[in-house]
Design a protein around this motif. Structure first.
Motif, PDB file in Angstrom:
ATOM      1  N   ASP A 148       0.921  -0.705  -0.043  1.00 55.81           N
ATOM      2  CA  ASP A 148      -0.118  -0.358  -0.360  1.00 55.81           C
ATOM      3  C   ASP A 148       1.222   0.911  -0.098  1.00 55.81           C
ATOM      4  O   ASP A 148       0.190   2.542   0.091  1.00 55.81           O
ATOM      5  CB  ASP A 148      -1.013  -0.191   1.495  1.00 55.81           C
ATOM      6  CG  ASP A 148      -0.380   0.143   2.654  1.00 55.81           C
ATOM      7  OD1 ASP A 148       0.726  -0.276   3.013  1.00 55.81           O
ATOM      8  OD2 ASP A 148      -0.886  -0.580   3.367  1.00 55.81           O
ATOM      9  N   GLN A 150       3.599   3.320  -1.698  1.00 55.16           N
ATOM     10  CA  GLN A 150       3.628   3.405  -3.536  1.00 55.16           C
ATOM     11  C   GLN A 150       5.492   3.904  -3.898  1.00 55.16           C
ATOM     12  O   GLN A 150       5.465   4.606  -4.781  1.00 55.16           O
ATOM     13  CB  GLN A 150       3.166   5.634  -3.474  1.00 55.16           C
ATOM     14  CG  GLN A 150       2.649   5.585  -5.472  1.00 55.16           C
ATOM     15  CD  GLN A 150       2.449   7.006  -5.373  1.00 55.16           C
ATOM     16  OE1 GLN A 150       2.027   7.657  -4.415  1.00 55.16           O
ATOM     17  NE2 GLN A 150       2.205   7.652  -6.697  1.00 55.16           N
ATOM     18  N   LEU A 171      -0.160   0.753 -10.070  1.00 53.71           N
ATOM     19  CA  LEU A 171      -1.772   1.027  -9.749  1.00 53.71           C
ATOM     20  C   LEU A 171      -1.783   0.410  -9.488  1.00 53.71           C
ATOM     21  O   LEU A 171      -2.951  -0.060 -10.970  1.00 53.71           O
ATOM     22  CB  LEU A 171      -1.515   2.179  -9.803  1.00 53.71           C
ATOM     23  CG  LEU A 171      -3.086   2.866  -8.578  1.00 53.71           C
ATOM     24  CD1 LEU A 171      -2.524   2.982  -7.449  1.00 53.71           C
ATOM     25  CD2 LEU A 171      -3.235   4.446  -9.162  1.00 53.71           C
ATOM     26  N   TRP A 175      -6.282   1.119  -5.089  1.00 55.86           N
ATOM     27  CA  TRP A 175      -4.798   1.662  -4.425  1.00 55.86           C
ATOM     28  C   TRP A 175      -4.076   0.991  -3.860  1.00 55.86           C
ATOM     29  O   TRP A 175      -3.237   1.805  -2.959  1.00 55.86           O
ATOM     30  CB  TRP A 175      -5.802   3.191  -4.027  1.00 55.86           C
ATOM     31  CG  TRP A 175      -6.289   4.063  -4.425  1.00 55.86           C
ATOM     32  CD1 TRP A 175      -7.968   3.442  -4.442  1.00 55.86           C
ATOM     33  CD2 TRP A 175      -6.177   4.608  -4.841  1.00 55.86           C
ATOM     34  NE1 TRP A 175      -8.341   5.140  -5.156  1.00 55.86           N
ATOM     35  CE2 TRP A 175      -7.291   5.331  -5.728  1.00 55.86           C
ATOM     36  CE3 TRP A 175      -4.901   5.202  -5.836  1.00 55.86           C
ATOM     37  CZ2 TRP A 175      -7.648   6.318  -7.007  1.00 55.86           C
ATOM     38  CZ3 TRP A 175      -5.644   6.645  -6.424  1.00 55.86           C
ATOM     39  CH2 TRP A 175      -6.330   7.262  -6.697  1.00 55.86           C
ATOM     40  N   THR A 176      -3.794  -0.275  -3.900  1.00 56.96           N
ATOM     41  CA  THR A 176      -2.301  -0.880  -3.650  1.00 56.96           C
ATOM     42  C   THR A 176      -1.629  -0.774  -4.720  1.00 56.96           C
ATOM     43  O   THR A 176      -1.635  -0.620  -6.359  1.00 56.96           O
ATOM     44  CB  THR A 176      -2.461  -2.165  -2.883  1.00 56.96           C
ATOM     45  OG1 THR A 176      -3.145  -2.803  -4.791  1.00 56.96           O
ATOM     46  CG2 THR A 176      -3.372  -1.903  -2.651  1.00 56.96           C
TER      47      THR A 176
END
Length: 275
Positions: A148, A150, A171, A175-176
């Protein structure tokens, strides 16, 4: 001997790189080093150098250099450089050189480089096998590394040794961030881990994922000796895959059941036991 003039930027000096044969640089521990741990780099050569110089590089330039007196080693010379407890500043590319005391600014050719990665600075990602941790011979195994955070890149290691190339993160809709590593059709069984890193510090990696043991089902069983109740000894020396091994184990299970039933006066129907 011909010579090459190169800058030693960290000290504002120039040195002459002479064409003595390059020494060899090896890491005595795996090159993935946990934050706060130590790593030893050995520089050795068949030439009787008097001094060895270890250099660390960032963005292609020499950042630091360290010198040690050479010691005799199997008819040549060597020196062990201990680094640590490591910090993120110790991550980078290392090379070593040999020199003689009467000409300290004349160095040998550079050794082949070693990349030292420092791990443990960010939260660990997770690693999973998309089709399960067992693969048949000739199949492709896909390992998915997910976080998780970025991260810009994900990296894979096998038994503590990093694989050659990382993969850029992608991505996901939830949103992981993820990268899929494809292994095969020939690869090593063992423990795999994955790591995340950021673009501006590619030698500084996250805490490793939990290990994932991957089994390649094509293996060699040689001279298995099974002794059952001191009655039967079976010697096997065959190549099998998972299905072949399962077949052998099932046959042996039936044989053991047959022995047990015969001892109790019963006969197992529908299976021909060995004589």
């Amino acid at each position: 001997l011909c010579s090459i003039l190169i800058p030693l930027s960290c000290q504002g000096l120039y040195l002459i790189q002479r064409v003595y044969r390059k020494p060899f640089l090896v890491a005595l521990q795996p090159p993935l080093v946990d934050l706060g741990e130590k790593v030893t780099l050995e520089c050795r050569s068949e030439i009787m150098f008097e001094t060895f110089i270890l250099t660390s590089h960032k963005t292609g330039t020499i950042k630091d250099s360290f010198e040690l007196s050479a010691e005799l080693f199997h008819g040549g010379s060597h020196a062990n450089f201990s680094i640590g407890p490591v910090t993120p500043d110790d991550a980078g590319t290392y090379t070593c050189y040999g020199s003689f005391n009467h000409s300290p600014y004349e160095w040998s050719e550079s050794s082949d480089p070693i990349d030292i990665k420092i791990t443990g600075l960010y939260k660990k990602p997770s690693l999973s096998a998309l089709m399960g941790p067992v693969v048949m011979s000739g199949e492709i195994m896909t390992l998915s590394c997910v976080s998780d955070l970025q991260f810009d890149m994900f990296h894979l290691s096998w038994e503590g040794v990093p694989k050659e190339h990382g993969l850029p993160s992608i991505l996901n809709h939830n949103w992981t961030f993820q990268a899929n590593f494809h292994l095969g059709p020939v690869f090593n069984a063992g423990n795999y881990r994955c790591y995340g890193s950021f673009r501006n510090s590619c030698h500084v990696w996250s805490t490793p994922s939990d290990p994932l043991y991957i089994l390649n089902s094509s293996f060699f069983i040689k001279n298995i000796v099974l002794k059952i109740n001191n009655i039967l000894v079976i010697h096997l020396s065959i190549n099998v895959n998972n299905h072949g091994l399962l077949y052998i184990l099932i046959r042996l299970s039936f044989y053991m059941m047959d022995l047990k039933l015969k001892q109790e006066g019963w006969v197992l129907r529908g299976w021909n036991s060995p004589a």
